[in-house]
Scaffold this motif. Structure first.
Motif, PDB file in Angstrom:
ATOM      1  N   UNK A  74       0.963  -1.300   0.076  1.00 54.40           N
ATOM      2  CA  UNK A  74      -0.118   0.129  -0.042  1.00 54.40           C
ATOM      3  C   UNK A  74       0.919   1.375   0.054  1.00 54.40           C
ATOM      4  N   UNK A  75       1.809   1.384   0.712  1.00 51.96           N
ATOM      5  CA  UNK A  75       2.964   2.327   0.824  1.00 51.96           C
ATOM      6  C   UNK A  75       3.503   2.785  -0.393  1.00 51.96           C
ATOM      7  N   UNK A  76       3.949   1.552  -0.937  1.00 51.91           N
ATOM      8  CA  UNK A  76       4.648   1.589  -2.428  1.00 51.91           C
ATOM      9  C   UNK A  76       3.467   2.165  -3.462  1.00 51.91           C
ATOM     10  N   UNK A  77       2.529   1.700  -3.383  1.00 52.96           N
ATOM     11  CA  UNK A  77       1.367   2.192  -4.341  1.00 52.96           C
ATOM     12  C   UNK A  77       1.063   3.784  -4.109  1.00 52.96           C
ATOM     13  N   UNK A  78       1.100   4.148  -2.724  1.00 51.65           N
ATOM     14  CA  UNK A  78       0.598   5.493  -2.441  1.00 51.65           C
ATOM     15  C   UNK A  78       1.790   6.200  -3.081  1.00 51.65           C
ATOM     16  N   UNK A  79       3.072   5.816  -2.866  1.00 47.58           N
ATOM     17  CA  UNK A  79       4.288   6.768  -3.338  1.00 47.58           C
ATOM     18  C   UNK A  79       4.382   6.946  -4.831  1.00 47.58           C
TER      19      UNK A  79
ATOM     20  N   UNK B 153       1.598   6.884  -6.917  1.00 52.47           N
ATOM     21  CA  UNK B 153       0.551   7.793  -7.042  1.00 52.47           C
ATOM     22  C   UNK B 153       0.994   9.355  -6.623  1.00 52.47           C
ATOM     23  N   UNK B 154       1.851   9.452  -5.737  1.00 54.21           N
ATOM     24  CA  UNK B 154       2.188  10.918  -5.369  1.00 54.21           C
ATOM     25  C   UNK B 154       3.280  11.438  -6.377  1.00 54.21           C
ATOM     26  N   UNK B 155       4.267  10.205  -6.940  1.00 50.53           N
ATOM     27  CA  UNK B 155       5.005  10.713  -7.909  1.00 50.53           C
ATOM     28  C   UNK B 155       4.553  11.287  -9.349  1.00 50.53           C
TER      29      UNK B 155
ATOM     30  N   UNK C 157       1.499  17.646 -12.087  1.00 44.46           N
ATOM     31  CA  UNK C 157       1.483  18.862 -11.429  1.00 44.46           C
ATOM     32  C   UNK C 157       2.533  20.050 -11.915  1.00 44.46           C
ATOM     33  N   UNK C 158       3.984  19.593 -11.868  1.00 47.87           N
ATOM     34  CA  UNK C 158       4.947  20.380 -12.109  1.00 47.87           C
ATOM     35  C   UNK C 158       5.112  20.514 -13.526  1.00 47.87           C
TER      36      UNK C 158
END
Length: 189
Positions: A88-93, A95-97, A103-104
Motif C-alpha cells: 500500500x505504501x509503495x502504491x501511494x508513493x 501515485x504521489x510521484x 502537477x509540475x
C-alpha cells in the motif's frame, strides 16, 4: 460371541458369505444369488468402511491448536499484514510521484511587475499554459491572464487581446479561441 470388526461395541450376528467374517447389521447387505446370503460392504464393493473419528483425536487436535506458539501466530498474521502495508505504501508513493510529475509539468507564472515586458510574458505564458493543457477557457480566464493596460474584448467566437504599444509588448493583437484554447499572435507590420 463374535464382535463386528468395524463397530467393536456391536455383536457380529451376520457372516459374510465371501470372507466368512462376522459383522453387525450395518456392515452387511442381503444378496439373492442362487441362494440367500449376506455380504459385507468391503467384499461387495458398495462402500468402504470409514471409522468415525475418535472423539479423543478431535480433542487432542483442538488442544494443539490452542497451544500455537507466539512466533507461529506472528508469522501467520503479522507477516502478511506487513506485506500489505508495504504494498500500500509503495502504491501511494507511485501515485504521489505521478501526480507531482503532472502537477509540475505546467509552471505557475507570477506577475513580477507592471513593466510592459513582464505583462507580456505573464499574459503569453499563462495563455500558452492553457493551450498546452488543452483546456477550455472563459472570457474571465483570459481577462485574468492579461491584466490592464492590455485591452481584452470578447468577439464572435474568440477573445481579442490588444496591446497599447506593439514594440514594448512584443505583439499587437492576440486572438484566443476558447474551446480549446488556441493562440494566434499578430505582430505590428
Amino acid at each position: 460371541m463374535q464382535m463386528c470388526p468395524h463397530h467393536p461395541e456391536r455383536p457380529g450376528n451376520f457372516v459374510c458369505s465371501v470372507c466368512t467374517r462376522y459383522f453387525c447389521e450395518e456392515c452387511v447387505s442381503e444378496r439373492y444369488y442362487p441362494r440367500f446370503a449376506y455380504i459385507c460392504h468391503h467384499c461387495s464393493g458398495e462402500k468402504p468402511f470409514e471409522p468415525p473419528p475418535e472423539p479423543e483425536a478431535k480433542e487432542a487436535e483442538e488442544q494443539l491448536d490452542e497451544r500455537v506458539p507466539l512466533n507461529e501466530i506472528l508469522r501467520r498474521w503479522l507477516v502478511p499484514g506487513i506485506e500489505w502495508v508495504v504494498l500500500g505504501l509503495c502504491l501511494l508513493f507511485v501515485i504521489y510521484r505521478v501526480s507531482t510529475v503532472f502537477e509540475h509539468s505546467v509552471e505557475k507564472l507570477v506577475l513580477a511587475s507592471d513593466a510592459p515586458e513582464d505583462l507580456a510574458v505573464y499574459c503569453l505564458g499563462t495563455l500558452d499554459n492553457l493551450e498546452y493543457q488543452n483546456t477550455t477557457a472563459t472570457f474571465r480566464d483570459i481577462r485574468a491572464a492579461c491584466p490592464f493596460p492590455l485591452e481584452v474584448t470578447e468577439e464572435d467566437g474568440y477573445v481579442l487581446v490588444v496591446s497599447p504599444d506593439a514594440d514594448a509588448y512584443g505583439f499587437m493583437e492576440l486572438e484566443v479561441e476558447l474551446s480549446p484554447v488556441t493562440l494566434t499572435i499578430m505582430e505590428d507590420l
